[in-house]
Scaffold this motif. Structure first.
Motif, PDB file in Angstrom:
ATOM      1  N   GLN A 293       0.816  -1.214   0.000  1.00  0.00           N
ATOM      2  CA  GLN A 293       0.000   0.000   0.000  1.00  0.00           C
ATOM      3  C   GLN A 293       0.849   1.262   0.000  1.00  0.00           C
ATOM      4  O   GLN A 293       0.418   2.306  -0.474  1.00  0.00           O
ATOM      5  N   LYS A 294       2.056   1.158   0.522  1.00  0.00           N
ATOM      6  CA  LYS A 294       2.995   2.279   0.429  1.00  0.00           C
ATOM      7  C   LYS A 294       4.004   2.057  -0.687  1.00  0.00           C
ATOM      8  O   LYS A 294       4.337   2.978  -1.433  1.00  0.00           O
TER       9      LYS A 294
ATOM     10  N   LYS B  88       3.625   0.293  -3.409  1.00  0.00           N
ATOM     11  CA  LYS B  88       2.865   0.476  -4.653  1.00  0.00           C
ATOM     12  C   LYS B  88       3.504  -0.195  -5.873  1.00  0.00           C
ATOM     13  O   LYS B  88       3.297   0.224  -7.004  1.00  0.00           O
TER      14      LYS B  88
ATOM     15  N   TRP C  78       9.649   1.245   1.879  1.00  0.00           N
ATOM     16  CA  TRP C  78       8.659   1.162   2.959  1.00  0.00           C
ATOM     17  C   TRP C  78       9.106   1.955   4.181  1.00  0.00           C
ATOM     18  O   TRP C  78       8.300   2.618   4.835  1.00  0.00           O
TER      19      TRP C  78
END
Length: 438
Positions: free
Chosen positions: A119-120, A122, A158
């Motif tokens: 989600q970070k 990507k 991350w």
């Protein structure tokens, strides 16, 4: 404890959910031989080979013009989303299909240990590359894995490692490296974090090819003091310093015990034995010592299955992978989202929760719905074996098929009432406390 109960306990912990046939084979082979088969599997993993990993090119955003339109950005975002979904579905399928089950279970452990979220990040390509590192380096020298992870593009992104320069040190990766990945809270000081951050300066992530590269001009070449050692430390020498600490001998044994053995505190005697086995930083030697430890065998009923373990195990035991249609498969994948454990999306750098956190009312309701979908997709062979038993004996037949040692009187009464309907009986077995806690 009977031999079958011992090997069933072993396989419940070291795989994603053993089938009755796998327990039969393990019982014939014996406990110690089964441990060796898990740790050093022989031959090609045909199940994993049938689930070929997806291939990804450059990040979709790298193809955008310098001034992209809103539509172009949305298209790239959708392409990223589809790649992540493809990667997630592939890994769940591989968890189900893999013959070398412990290999897959250990990769899942490392994913939660070095918890990194797409989600970070990507980028499906970066997350896939991280998995390759776990598979390649996750069973041998822990020092090799630590050094590889300090070069891992997904982890660096991350934890903001690409922002860590000699002029502006960023402490995120350095702090989590010691606190969550190698030593634990209390084994380092804030001064150690600052020194470690300086040692890790210079690494950046190439978003085109997904590799981490070292830029000397961004690296701090000066002397740093970390954990009592002073010198021009870099990523490799920092890893060496960290792994020489006394806390490094106990931290990983405790984390493995927590995920594979018990949510209860690790007995001191077991900690001493496992730490001694880990003296050479060999992960396989550590796991072998854990699985063969007498106190490991006494940890039955002390772990709550994580949603991924629950779902993948049920699919394996019911033989549902080969019979589920597209609609059912989609429902099962969506179930992980509703149960709040989607591979590649841990909630934080601390990884997923454990224990009773997974046993809330909403999760129970979701497992009922998923249990119904699983039962509907169960293989004819599973249903035939269950239905072949006399009605009064079907709860015992179900326990054997789901590798549950025994039902409590309360659960047995519920199962007895549904014994005539094999599919309903299966659903009730899947949502029982005895199946959720192993």
């Amino acid at each position: 404890m009977a031999e079958r109960e011992k090997v069933a306990h072993l396989l419940r912990r070291a795989t994603f959910g053993p089938t009755a046939d796998e327990v039969d084979q393990a019982e014939r082979a014996g406990y110690q031989a089964t441990v060796e088969q898990l740790l050093t599997p022989v031959g090609v993993d045909r199940g994993a080979a049938r689930t070929a990993a997806p291939k990804f090119g450059a990040d979709p955003y790298t193809d955008l013009p310098k001034k992209p339109t809103r539509e172009q950005r949305q298209k790239a975002q959708q392409a990223r989303k589809e790649q992540v979904q493809q990667l997630t579905h592939w890994w769940v399928d591989r968890m189900v299909s893999a013959d070398h089950q412990f290999t897959e279970k250990l990769v899942f452990f490392w994913h939660g240990h070095w918890a990194t979220s797409v989600q970070k990040v990507k980028s499906a390509a970066l997350m896939a590359a991280q998995q390759d590192t776990f598979r390649r380096d996750g069973r041998g020298d822990f020092g090799v894995l630590v050094r590889a992870m300090l070069r891992d593009g997904a982890l660096i992104h991350w934890l903001d490692g690409q922002r860590n320069t000699r002029k502006a040190p960023n402490e995120n990766l350095a702090r989590e490296l010691m606190e969550l990945f190698t030593l634990g809270i209390g084994a380092y000081t804030e001064a150690d974090v600052k020194g470690a951050a300086r040692a890790l300066t210079g690494w950046t992530v190439d978003r085109v090819d997904g590799t981490a590269t070292f830029q000397q001009a961004r690296h701090d070449n000066g002397a740093k003091t970390v954990l009592g050692r002073t010198g021009p430390l870099d990523a490799d020498s920092l890893a060496e310093v960290i792994l020489a600490q006394p806390a490094a001998k106990t931290f990983l044994p405790e984390r493995l015990w927590f995920r594979f053995a018990s949510g209860e505190p690790m007995p001191e005697e077991a900690r001493d034995r496992l730490s001694a086995a880990f003296a050479g930083h060999d992960v396989t030697a550590l796991v072998r010592a854990m699985l063969l430890d007498d106190q490991f065998a006494s940890t039955g009923g002390q772990l709550v299955k994580q949603p991924v373990e629950w779902l993948v195990g049920a699919v394996r035991q019911l033989g549902a992978a080969g019979t589920a249609d597209d609609k059912q498969r989609k429902q099962l994948y969506q179930g992980l989202t509703r149960l709040d454990q989607v591979p590649f999306k841990p909630p934080s750098v601390g990884g997923w929760p454990s224990g009773t956190a997974w046993l809330n009312t909403f999760a129970t309701q979701t497992r009922v719905q998923l249990g119904q979908a699983l039962s509907a997709a169960a293989s004819p062979a599973f249903l035939e074996r269950l239905s072949a038993a006399p009605v009064k004996g079907r709860p015992e037949a179900l326990a054997r098929l789901l590798v549950v040692d025994a039902w409590t009187d309360r659960t047995r009464a519920v199962l007895d009432a549904a014994a005539k309907d094999a599919k309903k009986l299966t659903v009730l077995g899947l949502i029982s406390p005895e199946y959720a806690v192993h």
